[in-house]
Enzyme design. Structure first.
Site, mmCIF file in Angstrom:
data_model
loop_
_atom_site.group_PDB
_atom_site.id
_atom_site.type_symbol
_atom_site.label_atom_id
_atom_site.label_comp_id
_atom_site.label_asym_id
_atom_site.label_seq_id
_atom_site.Cartn_x
_atom_site.Cartn_y
_atom_site.Cartn_z
ATOM 1 N N SER A 142 -30.768 2.014 -25.324
ATOM 2 C CA SER A 142 -30.516 3.365 -24.612
ATOM 3 C C SER A 142 -31.229 4.243 -25.103
ATOM 4 O O SER A 142 -31.601 4.372 -26.421
ATOM 5 C CB SER A 142 -28.870 3.746 -25.081
ATOM 6 O OG SER A 142 -28.579 4.734 -24.727
ATOM 7 N N GLY A 143 -31.830 5.117 -24.077
ATOM 8 C CA GLY A 143 -32.770 6.264 -24.565
ATOM 9 C C GLY A 143 -34.311 5.925 -24.417
ATOM 10 O O GLY A 143 -35.154 6.798 -24.807
ATOM 11 N N THR A 147 -33.503 4.639 -17.037
ATOM 12 C CA THR A 147 -32.861 5.395 -15.920
ATOM 13 C C THR A 147 -33.769 6.378 -15.561
ATOM 14 O O THR A 147 -34.171 6.421 -14.055
ATOM 15 C CB THR A 147 -31.759 6.247 -16.301
ATOM 16 O OG1 THR A 147 -30.678 5.341 -16.848
ATOM 17 C CG2 THR A 147 -31.169 7.327 -15.183
ATOM 18 N N ASN A 192 -28.928 8.597 -26.912
ATOM 19 C CA ASN A 192 -29.521 9.063 -25.810
ATOM 20 C C ASN A 192 -28.518 10.103 -25.157
ATOM 21 O O ASN A 192 -27.248 9.931 -24.940
ATOM 22 C CB ASN A 192 -29.565 7.793 -24.630
ATOM 23 C CG ASN A 192 -30.317 8.501 -23.373
ATOM 24 O OD1 ASN A 192 -30.807 9.504 -23.195
ATOM 25 N ND2 ASN A 192 -30.361 7.492 -22.400
ATOM 26 N N SER A 195 -27.139 8.512 -21.323
ATOM 27 C CA SER A 195 -27.239 6.816 -21.511
ATOM 28 C C SER A 195 -26.383 6.070 -20.296
ATOM 29 O O SER A 195 -25.245 6.644 -20.251
ATOM 30 C CB SER A 195 -26.574 6.440 -22.811
ATOM 31 O OG SER A 195 -26.415 5.198 -22.864
ATOM 32 N N SER A 196 -27.011 5.261 -19.785
ATOM 33 C CA SER A 196 -26.111 4.572 -18.724
ATOM 34 C C SER A 196 -25.175 3.458 -19.448
ATOM 35 O O SER A 196 -25.487 2.917 -20.203
ATOM 36 C CB SER A 196 -27.107 3.847 -17.858
ATOM 37 O OG SER A 196 -28.088 4.414 -17.160
ATOM 38 N N GLY A 424 -30.638 -2.752 -22.829
ATOM 39 C CA GLY A 424 -31.222 -3.784 -23.379
ATOM 40 C C GLY A 424 -30.198 -4.458 -24.628
ATOM 41 O O GLY A 424 -29.063 -4.268 -24.826
ATOM 42 N N GLU A 426 -28.293 -4.937 -27.972
ATOM 43 C CA GLU A 426 -27.889 -4.017 -28.965
ATOM 44 C C GLU A 426 -27.373 -4.612 -30.058
ATOM 45 O O GLU A 426 -26.760 -5.857 -30.134
ATOM 46 C CB GLU A 426 -26.451 -3.388 -27.988
ATOM 47 C CG GLU A 426 -26.939 -2.345 -26.890
ATOM 48 C CD GLU A 426 -25.795 -1.767 -26.434
ATOM 49 O OE1 GLU A 426 -24.720 -1.933 -26.743
ATOM 50 O OE2 GLU A 426 -25.942 -0.669 -25.534
#
Length: 1063
Positions: A142-143, A147, A192, A195-196, A424, A426
């Site tokens: 994330s980040g 996206t 992020n 973040s998605s 990704g 985590e």
């Protein structure tokens, strides 16, 4: 002039430098391409553009150092073979413009530096030329920029693909689906700001022309727990804040909302409602516009926002315990809004929130809930409403993106490009059910990645006829089986524990795991660990050894999150909703179906297996995104964090697989084109097959057999150092080539310039000679014609004027007038005048008279008053004395002056005696007595009224002009003159005999003052004058050699004067 080609060491830009013009970038169509190999000469500063070319490819430190060098130079993209590694720069590098798109469009993958657009274009061209479905898999923390990468890919296709026949509606919907999905599926996290919180797979359909005609989106594992809970420093989904910040006042009033996010329980748990880097108001406008683009009606938007508002009202619904500790709703206002927004009965909703319906032996029983259970039911309902609405929203977007030409023949020839934006690997300090599912997803994708990478490598080797050497790699199938295997996998055990009768808890699930898979080498718990490892494991945790490393999971909440149960009476209430969207999200068929719904983990496993099958059916491309630091700061490179991501993304494993064979491979044509200058036999052109040319080239370069292999269409080089040595040799060779090219260019340039100048000179000379010739011929023709006319006119010059002699006569007249202009008299005394022709005699006289008058007029205009007076006096003198007095000619050139005596020479007593009478002229004279003719010095003064004779300071005699009867003077050159007075004037003693050295001047002025011009007598021989009463005197004048004045014996005054002029 010198033409220089300047190559930036990074290989990013090439500049054409002109000495008189600004340099320009040679991008795309400018005819100069920058290949990846161009940057190898600067590898010590900017690293290599492909990790495959790393000399020490097994070293993680060398891998990260290469990333650092490129990141420091703002080069955020690097390849591992066909895999793109992207590092988030956390700032805009201005590398996504239309110009950059054109630069990467239609170019071979390795002809340009690494870039997201290179991957996008390669995938698109393979889609069109090979007619095979493609997929781009984007992964990372994330980040890391997943996206953003997806957006840039869609932007590239939207800008560069041809427009569909029915306009750009599908293209616009594809682009506008992103802000809507981000609003409902993205949130601000610690890592992020955007973040998605769900996985996304998007299919884009292209027709046979390559134009986008449709699309489809699949979503995976929305983090619905975020709806009811956020960690400190994090926010709920963006849509809640956007609605409160950007919604119109009237809309908020209808929804029963306030602008302050602090008023809602679901929005304050993270204590981060306001974020400086997020503009919710602006984002709301974007989302509102996007909803219109993807075919949302105003009613659908109203219904959707009503559901979003209902979640906020549910969060603010509070309970209190009655006497029996049963929960009761205490916020009637919230219940009223929920009833209206969700379209349900208020009493039914109240009952559903405080009771649970249980079916036992065919009978329905209502069991009251305590405060904890009521809060759980409320939160479960909020999560169910939001997650199902999100699923409905994805379906709505899919219906908008669906191809409208499914029945047309061209639709059957469409190809599909898939974009996978998935979370990704985590690893947090506390990892739960969500991290377990996400990491399982990454294990499956890593397994697929390795399989497809090996497969593509093997296929390339076989196609080129190169022997394939088996590659040793970590096969993570053992971990995937540990998670997903039937009956023995963790998911199966979890489901079994959720479904079994009795009191199942998270700890009983952990015990079941320890009992079933205790011998698995990648599984560990506190109970199974050795004494040393137990210190890092709590009793409620288990550890899995993933491909990316060890991850410890806490089992708390596993069963509840896997079950994701919603009480039956809550389902029944939602199924009765009059909100059109809610009625679609909660289908009544769920109440009829007696089969227990699948658990979350099983649903996720099945959707993941389906995704893997989808990806296997397509040609894959990979983008691995890396986050350089947690602080979101540009230019900051956190080595520990990046090492962590390199490990979890499996980049080293990917590099090892790629380097198991040959590090570098290129088409024969490209290799020969680049390095042919290093061999005399291949430079400057090779006439044979490219393969034979490459063979000659590598022999000349001294490649050893173990360093390379020759395939059917490509050369394979095993070691990067071999390529580096070749590239260094090319750099040296370029210097000499550049010198030769410059010399040739200068010679060519100056020769061309000389030829242009020579040609120009010849043209100018030719034109000038022609001009001179034409002028000369015209002049000769005119001269001959003029001479002919003159001769003819001369012959007829005496005839009357006619056309035959008119030219001659005009010429004669013109010549006379032109000659006259040159020979005009210079002054009035000049009497010269050209002789005129007979026809102009009268005109000539008139012109002469006019000329004379003009000269006189000019002369008169030019003289001053003093000079005018002088001329007037001279004219009077001439009238009186010219031809009569012998010494007159000598006086002509001498100017008359206004007075011969200064004011200081005249006595003041005399001036006093004269009173106001001005002295007009004064001159010294000699007076001769009347009796003895004795000379005496006197002063002669002329006033306006009289002649005054003065002796020193005494006025001796005053002769008024009225009494002056005449003036006598001889014709000789003497200077004597006699003033005759009236005899009757008793005041006078007689006539006065005077002598003046300026006799002409004196007499002229006296004649003018006394008005006696006609009374001046010029006598010859003698002058008789009155000497006194009754007595006359005589002055005898005789010519002689010199002037002599004496008294003669006869009593006369004898004057002898020389003759100065012959008469």
């Amino acid at each position: 002039m010198a033409l220089q080609v300047e190559l930036i060491p990074t290989g990013e830009i090439i500049r054409v430098v002109h000495p008189y013009r600004p340099c320009k970038l040679a991008l795309g169509s400018d005819g100069v391409r920058v290949t990846m190999e161009s940057a190898l000469t600067a590898r010590d500063r900017v690293g290599v553009q492909d990790f495959v070319l790393l000399e020490n490819f097994t070293s993680e430190a060398a891998f990260i150092e290469n990333l650092r060098r490129r990141f420091r130079e703002n080069l955020i993209y690097t390849y591992i073979g066909p895999v793109l590694v992207s590092v988030n720069p956390y700032r805009d590098l201005q590398i996504y413009s239309r110009q950059h798109m054109e630069r990467y469009r239609g170019v071979s993958f390795y002809e340009v530096p690494p870039h997201l657009f290179a991957v996008a274009d390669t995938v698109y061209r393979a889609l069109r030329t090979e007619r095979r479905d493609q997929a781009v898999m984007i992964s990372g923390e994330s980040g890391a920029g997943k996206t953003e990468a997806t957006k840039r890919l869609l932007q590239f296709y939207a800008e560069t693909c041809p427009a569909p026949e029915r306009g750009g509606a599908v293209r616009d919907r594809l682009l506008q689906s992103n802000p809507v999905l981000e609003a409902f599926g993205n949130a601000k996290t610690l890592r992020n700001d955007n973040s998605s919180r769900f996985g996304k797979y998007m299919d884009v359909q292209f027709d046979f022309k390559g134009a986008p005609v449709g699309g489809h989106i699949l979503s995976y594992l929305l983090e619905k727990s975020r709806v009811v809970h956020q960690n400190h420093g994090e926010r709920n989904f963006h849509i809640f804040y956007q609605l409160l910040e950007g919604g119109e006042e009237e809309m908020l009033r209808r929804l029963g909302l306030e602008r302050n996010p602090q008023s809602y329980l679901y929005l304050v748990k993270g204590q981060c409602a306001k974020v400086s880097s997020i503009n919710d108001k602006s984002d709301w406008k974007v989302v509102r516009k996007a909803l219109t683009v993807i075919d949302f009606t105003e009613d659908e938007v109203e219904d959707l926002l009503s559901i979003v508002a209902s979640v906020l009202h549910l969060g603010n619904t509070h309970f209190a315990a009655d006497e029996e500790s049963n929960a009761q709703v205490t916020t009637e206002n919230q219940l009223k809004y929920l009833t209206r927004l969700l379209g349900v009965e208020g009493s039914t909703l109240r009952e559903a929130l405080t009771h649970r319906k249980i079916i036992a032996k065919g009978e329905e029983l209502l069991s009251p809930l305590n405060l904890e259970q009521a809060a759980y039911a409320r939160d479960a309902l909020s999560k169910a409403i939001y997650s199902r609405t999100f699923t409905w929203l994805v379906g709505k977007i899919n219906r908008s993106l669906a191809s409208k030409d499914a029945e047309s023949p061209s639709w059957r020839s469409t190809t599909v490009l898939g974009l996978l934006d998935i979370y990704g690997f985590e690893v947090f300090q506390h990892n739960s059910f969500e991290q377990f599912c996400i990491n399982y997803c990454n294990e499956k994708l890593q397994q697929l990645f390795i399989e497809l990478t090996l497969k593509s490598e093997q296929e390339e080797y076989e196609a080129e006829g190169i022997a394939w050497e088996p590659v040793q790699y970590f096969n993570n199938k053992i971990i995937c089986d540990l998670v997903e295997e039937k009956f023995k996998g963790i998911i199966s055990i979890l489901d079994e524990e959720c479904l079994r009768p009795g009191e199942a808890t998270d700890l009983t699930f952990l015990e079941k795991l320890e009992e079933t898979i205790k011998h698995h080498p990648h599984f560990l718990t506190h109970k199974l660990a050795d004494q040393r490892t137990r210190k890092s494991l709590d009793r409620g945790e288990f550890r899995l050894l993933h491909y990316a490393g060890e991850v410890t999971y806490n089992v708390t909440g596993f069963l509840d999150k896997n079950n994701d149960l919603l009480f039956r009476n809550l389902k029944e209430t939602m199924c009765s909703s009059k909100n059109p969207i809610m009625s679609q999200c909660f289908d009544r068929s769920e109440l009829i179906d007696k089969k227990r719904p699948e658990t979350v983990a099983t649903q996720f496993k099945m959707s993941l297996l389906q995704l893997v099958e989808i990806l296997k059916s397509k040609e894959p491309a990979y983008i691995r995104c890396i986050k350089p630091n947690d602080a979101k700061q540009p230019s900051r490179f956190d080595e520990v964090l990046i090492r962590h991501q390199v490990k979890y993304l499996g980049l080293m494993e990917n590099l090892r697989v790629r380097r198991a064979g040959f590090a570098y491979r290129r088409k024969y044509e490209a290799f020969l084109q680049r390095y042919k200058s290093l061999c005399p036999e291949t430079w400057p052109t090779w006439a044979g097959r490219p393969q034979d040319g490459v063979a000659v080239l590598v022999r000349h370069l001294g490649y050893k057999p173990e360093e390379y292999k020759m395939g059917r269409t490509k050369i394979f080089i095993r070691f990067p150092k071999t390529l580096f040595a070749t590239e260094d040799a090319l750099e040296v060779r370029r210097q000499s080539l550049a010198t030769k090219i410059q010399a040739a260019w200068r010679g060519f340039h100056w020769r061309q310039k000389f030829l242009r100048v020579k040609h120009s000179a010849i043209c100018i000379q030719s034109w000038w000679r022609g001009t001179l010739g034409r002028r000369k011929a015209a002049k000769r023709k005119w001269a001959a014609e003029t001479i002919r006319r003159l001769i003819h006119g001369f012959i007829l010059r005496h005839a009357p004027r006619c056309p035959e002699n008119a030219f001659f006569l005009d010429h004669v007249r013109t010549s006379f007038l032109l000659n006259l202009r040159r020979q005009l008299p210079r002054n009035v005394l000049d009497t010269s005048w050209p002789t005129p022709p007979p026809a102009l005699r009268e005109a000539s006289e008139l012109l002469r008279e006019l000329c004379l008058k003009n000269m006189v007029w000019k002369y008169c205009r030019s003289i001053s008053p003093e000079w005018k007076q002088q001329l007037q006096q001279k004219a009077v003198a001439s009238e009186i004395f010219k031809g009569k007095k012998d010494n007159y000619p000598q006086s002509v050139p001498r100017l008359f002056i206004s007075t011969r005596l200064g004011a200081d020479e005249i006595s003041s007593k005399v001036l006093q005696a004269l009173g106001s009478e001005p002295i007009q002229y004064a001159v010294p004279v000699v007076k001769y007595d009347r009796k003895g003719y004795k000379p005496r010095s006197r002063q002669l003064l002329l006033t306006p009224n009289a002649v005054v004779i003065v002796e020193d300071a005494k006025v001796k005699q005053r002769i008024d002009y009225a009494n002056l009867t005449g003036i006598s003077v001889s014709s000789l050159s003497d200077s004597l003159f006699v003033l005759h007075v009236q005899r009757e004037d008793n005041k006078q003693k007689g006539d006065v005999v005077l002598q003046s050295d300026h006799v002409i001047e004196t007499l002229t002025k006296m004649a003018l003052s006394a008005d006696r011009v006609n009374n001046i007598n010029i006598n010859q021989g003698s002058i008789t004058f009155a000497g006194g009463p009754g007595r006359d005197g005589i002055i005898d004048f005789t010519p002689g050699s010199e002037l002599l004045i004496t008294k003669a014996k006869n009593g006369h005054l004898a004057v002898v004067a020389p003759r100065l002029n012959s008469r």
